[in-house]
Motif scaffolding. Sequence first.
Motif, PDB file in Angstrom:
ATOM      1  N   PRO A 218       9.298   4.648   2.707  1.00 24.02           N
ATOM      2  CA  PRO A 218       8.041   3.918   2.880  1.00 24.02           C
ATOM      3  C   PRO A 218       8.147   2.838   3.954  1.00 24.02           C
ATOM      4  O   PRO A 218       9.223   2.268   4.172  1.00 24.02           O
TER       5      PRO A 218
ATOM      6  N   ASP B  97       5.274   5.540  -2.466  1.00 20.76           N
ATOM      7  CA  ASP B  97       6.109   6.416  -1.639  1.00 20.76           C
ATOM      8  C   ASP B  97       7.584   6.045  -1.718  1.00 20.76           C
ATOM      9  O   ASP B  97       8.362   6.375  -0.816  1.00 20.76           O
TER      10      ASP B  97
ATOM     11  N   GLU C  37       0.814  -1.214   0.000  1.00 20.63           N
ATOM     12  CA  GLU C  37       0.000   0.000   0.000  1.00 20.63           C
ATOM     13  C   GLU C  37       0.852   1.271   0.000  1.00 20.63           C
ATOM     14  O   GLU C  37       0.322   2.381  -0.101  1.00 20.63           O
ATOM     15  N   HIS C  38       2.178   1.111   0.080  1.00 16.26           N
ATOM     16  CA  HIS C  38       3.061   2.276   0.122  1.00 16.26           C
ATOM     17  C   HIS C  38       4.059   2.304  -1.037  1.00 16.26           C
ATOM     18  O   HIS C  38       5.042   3.047  -0.977  1.00 16.26           O
TER      19      HIS C  38
END
Length: 230
Positions: A73, A68, A64-65
């Motif tokens: 992250p 980033d 989900e990161h």
Amino acid sequence: MSDLPSHRPDRAARLTLPIFPLSTVVLFPGVDCPLHVFEPRYRQMTQAALGGDGLIGMVTVRPEHVGDMAGAPPVFPIGCLGRIVHSEELADGRINIVLHGTERFRIADEPAGPEDRLYREAVVDRLGEEQTEASEIGRLRERISGAFDRLVTAVAPERRDEIGPHLVADVDDALFVAVLVQVLNLPPVERQSLLEANGVGARLVALESILRFQLAGVGASDANGRSRVH
């Protein structure tokens, strides 16, 4: 271009080392992983490792990161310790390296560092590997090879000579897992779950479950005639 001499890293249970967070690469113990290092922060990290004990902690970014990646992250807490066994610095500063996975670790802390350190460091605890009887490993490998053969026959029979079970017939247990992970093109989360399994035996059990699920998905059956995962 250089090949680093083989050596045993410090066996302290806890150590501090640079971590290399990636979204698609999962390193496994006993497996080599070639990497092309191009970002300035990771070039700095690699140079620091080459000037020290040659160790880098490979960790997987939480899915989900993945957007980033330019920052810091969040990562899964369990990663794999890698030792640089080969390096080649290119004229423009990029570096090609080969990491050899040695063992798993769990991140205990990620302290802040000096401003001139561009990469992340973490305090990690080494994790042991549960041992499994060789006879059980052999049975698991036989079942997995059979399931893999049935899967290839079901979804890509024309490629059976290319990617059939002969690919893993004569490799060691660590490479057996790694090759099938690659051929099956497992997503990073499933690769991470295999890394988190405690020992080669546990990874083989998890890999067998993944293959059964994939067989069920294509309507094929396992060795016992089952077409569904139980």
